[in-house]
Motif scaffolding. Structure first.
Motif, short mmCIF file in Angstrom:
data_model
loop_
_atom_site.label_atom_id
_atom_site.label_comp_id
_atom_site.label_asym_id
_atom_site.label_seq_id
_atom_site.Cartn_x
_atom_site.Cartn_y
_atom_site.Cartn_z
N LEU A 206 110.25 40.03 57.29
CA LEU A 206 110.24 41.19 58.12
C LEU A 206 110.80 41.65 58.79
CD1 LEU A 206 105.52 41.81 58.26
CD2 LEU A 206 107.71 43.21 56.47
N THR A 207 111.48 40.44 59.20
CA THR A 207 112.58 40.29 60.64
C THR A 207 114.14 41.41 60.81
OG1 THR A 207 112.02 38.18 61.09
CG2 THR A 207 113.90 38.76 62.19
N PRO A 208 114.18 41.98 61.06
CA PRO A 208 115.26 42.82 60.86
C PRO A 208 116.58 41.65 60.60
CG PRO A 208 114.00 44.01 62.48
CD PRO A 208 113.35 42.96 62.66
N PRO A 209 116.99 41.86 60.10
CA PRO A 209 118.35 40.66 59.56
C PRO A 209 119.48 41.46 60.98
CG PRO A 209 119.02 42.97 58.59
CD PRO A 209 117.28 43.18 58.87
N GLU A 210 119.46 42.20 61.70
CA GLU A 210 120.36 42.22 62.97
C GLU A 210 119.39 41.18 64.19
OE1 GLU A 210 118.18 45.98 63.19
OE2 GLU A 210 119.51 44.97 61.92
N LYS A 211 118.12 40.33 63.81
CA LYS A 211 117.64 40.08 65.08
C LYS A 211 117.79 38.63 63.83
CE LYS A 211 115.14 43.52 67.34
NZ LYS A 211 113.91 44.54 67.43
N ILE A 212 117.81 38.04 63.16
CA ILE A 212 117.22 37.33 62.55
C ILE A 212 118.47 35.99 63.60
CG2 ILE A 212 118.74 35.25 60.50
CD1 ILE A 212 117.19 37.60 59.00
N ALA A 213 119.23 35.74 64.16
CA ALA A 213 120.05 35.37 65.14
C ALA A 213 118.96 34.25 65.92
CB ALA A 213 121.28 35.24 65.00
N ASP A 214 118.93 35.36 67.01
CA ASP A 214 117.87 35.32 67.84
C ASP A 214 116.74 34.67 67.34
OD1 ASP A 214 118.89 36.92 69.42
OD2 ASP A 214 118.31 38.87 69.20
N ILE A 216 116.00 32.36 64.59
CA ILE A 216 117.05 31.26 64.51
C ILE A 216 116.99 30.38 65.81
CG2 ILE A 216 118.47 30.02 63.63
CD1 ILE A 216 119.08 32.06 62.13
N ASP A 217 117.32 31.01 67.27
CA ASP A 217 117.26 30.34 68.61
C ASP A 217 116.13 30.07 68.54
OD1 ASP A 217 120.22 30.16 67.86
OD2 ASP A 217 119.74 32.36 69.20
N PHE A 218 115.41 30.98 68.66
CA PHE A 218 113.79 30.13 69.22
C PHE A 218 113.36 29.26 68.21
CE2 PHE A 218 108.97 31.09 67.89
CZ PHE A 218 108.69 31.70 69.30
N ILE A 219 112.96 29.59 66.34
CA ILE A 219 112.91 28.35 65.73
C ILE A 219 113.51 26.70 66.79
CG2 ILE A 219 112.87 26.62 63.66
CD1 ILE A 219 113.15 29.59 62.24
N LYS A 220 114.83 27.14 66.72
CA LYS A 220 115.83 25.85 67.31
C LYS A 220 115.11 25.43 68.62
CE LYS A 220 119.16 25.42 63.70
NZ LYS A 220 120.44 25.91 63.52
N SER A 221 115.00 25.82 69.46
CA SER A 221 114.40 25.80 70.53
C SER A 221 112.89 25.19 70.92
CB SER A 221 114.77 26.77 71.45
OG SER A 221 113.47 27.75 71.50
N GLN A 222 112.37 24.92 69.90
CA GLN A 222 110.79 24.87 69.27
C GLN A 222 110.56 23.09 70.31
OE1 GLN A 222 107.68 26.54 69.62
NE2 GLN A 222 109.60 28.31 69.87
N PRO A 223 110.66 22.49 70.79
CA PRO A 223 110.08 20.92 71.25
C PRO A 223 110.07 19.88 69.61
CG PRO A 223 108.25 21.78 72.12
CD PRO A 223 108.61 22.86 71.53
N THR A 224 109.39 20.44 68.53
CA THR A 224 109.02 19.99 67.41
C THR A 224 109.96 19.94 66.81
OG1 THR A 224 108.64 21.80 66.51
CG2 THR A 224 106.79 20.28 67.76
N TYR A 225 111.37 20.56 67.08
CA TYR A 225 112.85 20.92 65.92
C TYR A 225 113.48 19.72 66.62
CZ TYR A 225 116.80 22.20 64.36
OH TYR A 225 118.08 22.74 62.97
#
Length: 306
Positions: A206-214, A216-225
């Protein structure tokens, strides 16, 4: 860009299904997956539900596989293509049995199994199966940790609220190391945090494709990544499906897109961070016509997309 082979009649979703799919049989699907394997498609993915309440059948359809059973069959009928799910409704499974099924199929397929897990959204399905819907997120986190423990440890041990084991042996282990690749499906913050902790991929719905990059940044900003390689799946036709499988009209996406439209759309998705995609099922009439189209996509479209 990796391409997933869009296997017809894996579901009967009103937002995406083409009328000709209703005539596709299991034998037809076997022939198609062999072609996809031969032609160089990268992945086939299997949707899953167990029970669809009649109130949801108009939008969702009733035709769904058990994802792991179908994956194992597909892997046995092919030799190179990777086989995923989209998604396995994790809280509705026994995690020990699911870990065993996936490890078995990975072992026997020479390391081609994957799994995309989600927590589910259809509350009545949980009620029918006696699984607490409000606890599904906590269950998923615990189940994933327990499955990974079974896959990687020589002496598996786990103590949790929903699953516990100790002083046990578990074999065969998955052939892939450290374990069967796990992707996470869904869009909420808690889902993306789960992906950062457990996964090597994210399946956006359900994530609009124009917001996917943001995101991804959220995922990779997590301390567990921890910097591990990370795939992102978003199909060209995904924006046609809304919450609860509602039908959504999208100005840039439709069945039967031209060569230029597909190349541009896939290229644009790649710029957003998408690494795996699929094209919409076309408005053809027969399996043979679809196979002609699918071969055209892999031979003419894929080489034009970075």
């Amino acid at each position: 860009m990796q391409l997933t082979f869009n296997l017809p009649h894996m579901l009967e979703l009103k937002a995406m299904m083409q009328p000709w799919e209703l005539e596709v049989t299991g034998a037809d699907q076997t022939r198609m997956i062999k072609c996809a394997d031969e032609w160089g498609y990268d992945m086939i993915a299997v949707p899953e539900h167990f029970l669809i309440p009649n109130s949801h059948v108009e939008l969702s359809g009733a035709h769904y596989m058990h994802s792991t059973a179908a994956q194992a069959y597909i892997a046995g009928a092919t030799s190179r293509i990777r086989v995923n799910s989209c998604v396995t409704v994790l809280p509705l499974h026994n995690p020990i049995m699911l870990a065993k099924a996936l490890a078995t199929a990975d072992w026997m397929s020479s390391g081609r199994m994957m799994v995309t897990v989600g927590v589910g959204w259809l509350e009545h399905e949980f009620e029918l199966l006696g699984v607490p819907f409000r606890e599904r997120g906590k269950m998923a986190d615990e189940y994933l940790a327990a499955m990974i423990e079974l896959w990687v440890s020589d002496s598996p041990s786990f103590q949790g609220r929903y699953v516990s084991f100790d002083d046990v042996a578990f074999a065969p282990k998955p052939l892939q190391k450290p374990h069967v690749p796990i992707w996470i499906g869904g869009d909420a913050d808690v889902v993306l945090k789960r992906a950062a902790r457990f996964a090597s991929g994210w399946w956006a719905f359900l994530t609009p494709p124009e917001k996917i990059a943001d995101r991804i940044d959220f995922i990779k900003s997590q301390p567990t990544y921890d910097g591990r390689p990370f795939d992102v799946m978003h199909g060209v036709s995904t924006p046609m499906v809304g919450e609860g499988h509602a039908v959504v009209e999208h100005p840039d996406v439709r069945p039967g897109m031209s060569e230029q439209e597909l190349v541009e759309r896939l290229g644009w998705l790649g710029e957003q961070g998408v690494t795996v995609s699929a094209v919409p099922l076309p408005p053809v009439r027969t399996v043979d016509e679809y196979l002609d189209y699918a071969q055209w996509v892999i031979e003419e479209i894929k080489p034009q997309v970075p």
